[in-house]
Write an enzyme that holds these catalytic residues in place. Sequence first.
Site, PDB file in Angstrom:
ATOM      1  N   CYS A 156      13.036   8.841 -15.224  1.00  0.00           N
ATOM      2  CA  CYS A 156      13.750   7.615 -14.837  1.00  0.00           C
ATOM      3  C   CYS A 156      14.231   6.805 -16.041  1.00  0.00           C
ATOM      4  O   CYS A 156      15.067   5.920 -15.883  1.00  0.00           O
ATOM      5  CB  CYS A 156      12.865   6.744 -13.949  1.00  0.00           C
ATOM      6  SG  CYS A 156      12.648   7.440 -12.320  1.00  0.00           S
TER       7      CYS A 156
HETATM    8  N1  COA Z   1       5.296   4.853   7.056  1.00  0.00           N
HETATM    9  C1  COA Z   1       4.204   4.192   7.507  1.00  0.00           C
HETATM   10  N2  COA Z   1       3.056   4.094   6.807  1.00  0.00           N
HETATM   11  C2  COA Z   1       3.008   4.694   5.611  1.00  0.00           C
HETATM   12  C3  COA Z   1       4.101   5.400   5.086  1.00  0.00           C
HETATM   13  C4  COA Z   1       5.275   5.461   5.864  1.00  0.00           C
HETATM   14  N3  COA Z   1       6.361   6.122   5.430  1.00  0.00           N
HETATM   15  N4  COA Z   1       3.763   5.881   3.875  1.00  0.00           N
HETATM   16  C5  COA Z   1       2.501   5.496   3.635  1.00  0.00           C
HETATM   17  N5  COA Z   1       2.027   4.792   4.684  1.00  0.00           N
HETATM   18  C6  COA Z   1       0.690   4.197   4.840  1.00  0.00           C
HETATM   19  C7  COA Z   1      -0.330   4.867   3.944  1.00  0.00           C
HETATM   20  O1  COA Z   1      -0.854   6.028   4.551  1.00  0.00           O
HETATM   21  C8  COA Z   1      -1.351   3.783   3.754  1.00  0.00           C
HETATM   22  O2  COA Z   1      -2.172   3.734   4.881  1.00  0.00           O
HETATM   23  P1  COA Z   1      -3.746   3.371   4.732  1.00  0.00           P
HETATM   24  O3  COA Z   1      -3.763   1.978   4.198  1.00  0.00           O
HETATM   25  O4  COA Z   1      -4.248   3.494   6.126  1.00  0.00           O
HETATM   26  O5  COA Z   1      -4.307   4.383   3.765  1.00  0.00           O
HETATM   27  C9  COA Z   1      -0.502   2.510   3.755  1.00  0.00           C
HETATM   28  O6  COA Z   1       0.724   2.837   4.404  1.00  0.00           O
HETATM   29  C10 COA Z   1      -0.235   2.004   2.350  1.00  0.00           C
HETATM   30  O7  COA Z   1       0.240   3.083   1.550  1.00  0.00           O
HETATM   31  P2  COA Z   1       0.445   2.984  -0.002  1.00  0.00           P
HETATM   32  O8  COA Z   1       0.906   4.300  -0.522  1.00  0.00           O
HETATM   33  O9  COA Z   1      -0.779   2.387  -0.626  1.00  0.00           O
HETATM   34  O10 COA Z   1       1.671   1.936  -0.053  1.00  0.00           O
HETATM   35  P3  COA Z   1       2.198   1.074  -1.231  1.00  0.00           P
HETATM   36  O11 COA Z   1       2.191  -0.324  -0.781  1.00  0.00           O
HETATM   37  O12 COA Z   1       1.547   1.408  -2.527  1.00  0.00           O
HETATM   38  O13 COA Z   1       3.730   1.521  -1.327  1.00  0.00           O
HETATM   39  C11 COA Z   1       5.121   2.851  -2.780  1.00  0.00           C
HETATM   40  C12 COA Z   1       4.066   2.858  -1.673  1.00  0.00           C
HETATM   41  C13 COA Z   1       5.373   4.287  -3.195  1.00  0.00           C
HETATM   42  C14 COA Z   1       6.406   2.245  -2.237  1.00  0.00           C
HETATM   43  C15 COA Z   1       4.627   1.999  -3.964  1.00  0.00           C
HETATM   44  O14 COA Z   1       3.340   2.388  -4.346  1.00  0.00           O
HETATM   45  C16 COA Z   1       5.503   2.097  -5.196  1.00  0.00           C
HETATM   46  O15 COA Z   1       6.652   1.728  -5.169  1.00  0.00           O
HETATM   47  N6  COA Z   1       4.941   2.528  -6.332  1.00  0.00           N
HETATM   48  C17 COA Z   1       5.655   2.658  -7.567  1.00  0.00           C
HETATM   49  C18 COA Z   1       6.696   3.670  -7.388  1.00  0.00           C
HETATM   50  C19 COA Z   1       7.490   3.924  -8.603  1.00  0.00           C
HETATM   51  O16 COA Z   1       8.009   3.050  -9.245  1.00  0.00           O
HETATM   52  N7  COA Z   1       7.625   5.162  -8.925  1.00  0.00           N
HETATM   53  C20 COA Z   1       8.436   5.539  -9.975  1.00  0.00           C
HETATM   54  C21 COA Z   1       9.195   6.678  -9.471  1.00  0.00           C
HETATM   55  S1  COA Z   1      10.419   7.029 -10.589  1.00  0.00           S
END
Ligand code: COA
Length: 374
Positions: A156
């Site tokens: 990225c």
């Molecule tokens: N729909 C519904 N629920 C979902 C889901 C979806 N598509 N995906 C995950 N969940 C659930 C999970 O299972 C989890 O459930 P639990 O609490 O019962 O375990 C809950 O939602 C929270 O999931 P989590 O993965 O902890 O969410 P988050 O708030 O961390 O958001 C991201 C996920 C990926 C959006 C976030 O972590 C993020 O943006 N991270 C940085 C990403 C980044 O910058 N990456 C660089 C890539 S270049």
Amino acid sequence: MYTPAITGTGVFTPTDVVTNAELVTAFNAYADKWNDEHADEIAAGSVEAMQHSSEEFIFKASGIENRYVMDKTGILDPEVMHPLLRQRDDDEPGLMTEMAVDAAEKALAQADRKAGDIDAVICAASNHERAYPAVAIEVQDALGIVGFAFDMNVACSSATFGLQAAADMIRSGSIRSALVVNPEICTAHLEWRDRDCHFIFGDVATAVVLERAEDAKGTHFEVLSTRCATKFSNNIRNNNGFLRRSRPAGMEDRRDMQFMQNGRKVFKEVLPMVSQHITDHMTDEGVGSADLKRLWLHQANKTMNDFIGKKVLGREPEAGEQPNILQDYANTSSAGSIIAFSKYSDDLTEGDLGLICSFGAGYSVGSVIVRRHS
Ligand code: COA
């Protein structure tokens, strides 16, 4: 030493759009089908049923509403769950080249330059269509540029690392001008069958023309300073590579051959790294937060950008100070900060300072401080 400047930018945006609603419908149909096919194992407790995705979660967790993609038919087909892209003959331009050339032509037009004015092409992207010949050389050939070209990949952060490479060559005098292109077909490395990440990415290509500031024909952004940093982490990883077929089970449909991330850890570890990186860069260049008119950040997650903006500026960013495009484009890897820069920089006036920053896998972070000249 010469002063480098950004004199033109361009964005290629695919025509296919996938909304969160469409995405969730397709994912949930796939999950239901998978659960039916594995009903016995699920009943026996040996595998877990797939859970439904939700529009509300996607918007709340990421800020993403839509994404542009090169092909939506395959992505939205529960029998396929990946883009379907035509196999091209070796004599045809590659898909990344086609996207990059479109963006490059727009950037050249903005700089009032012809391809013949460019000395070097860098294709800086998270994935390259093939190992060799370099995509950058194909872009160079398609545009009729004399000189040299090469590919580079810092995930990225590729765009800002590419800008630093080009700016340094202009500074030293080894070239007068460069074209940095960032064609990103993120939908091809995304695992659309994984609800934790299936909403994250979109496709796009961006291009930036850099020249000696003294050669600029119109309004431009002088590149005051660039800074790059890396720190190894496995929290964003893709194990696909040329050793694949040489390894046991290497050719199987394996999850680790697509984008994988530990999103929570990325969030926690990358935020302080990026905030500190930007703050240190500004301090060392004598740029105070009050001097900064705009922040063009990597476009991965709205909450992440809100946090970084607040840390860097020392207050809530005002409307327009830190523009987001991720609601429309999703995460487009290296291209995100350049889309934001390209779409939200025209209104700056003589002497205004801004900062472009991209960050991601590696971990990696790159920042570029620019000053507007009319
Ligand atoms: N729909 C519904 N629920 C979902 C889901 C979806 N598509 N995906 C995950 N969940 C659930 C999970 O299972 C989890 O459930 P639990 O609490 O019962 O375990 C809950 O939602 C929270 O999931 P989590 O993965 O902890 O969410 P988050 O708030 O961390 O958001 C991201 C996920 C990926 C959006 C976030 O972590 C993020 O943006 N991270 C940085 C990403 C980044 O910058 N990456 C660089 C890539 S270049």
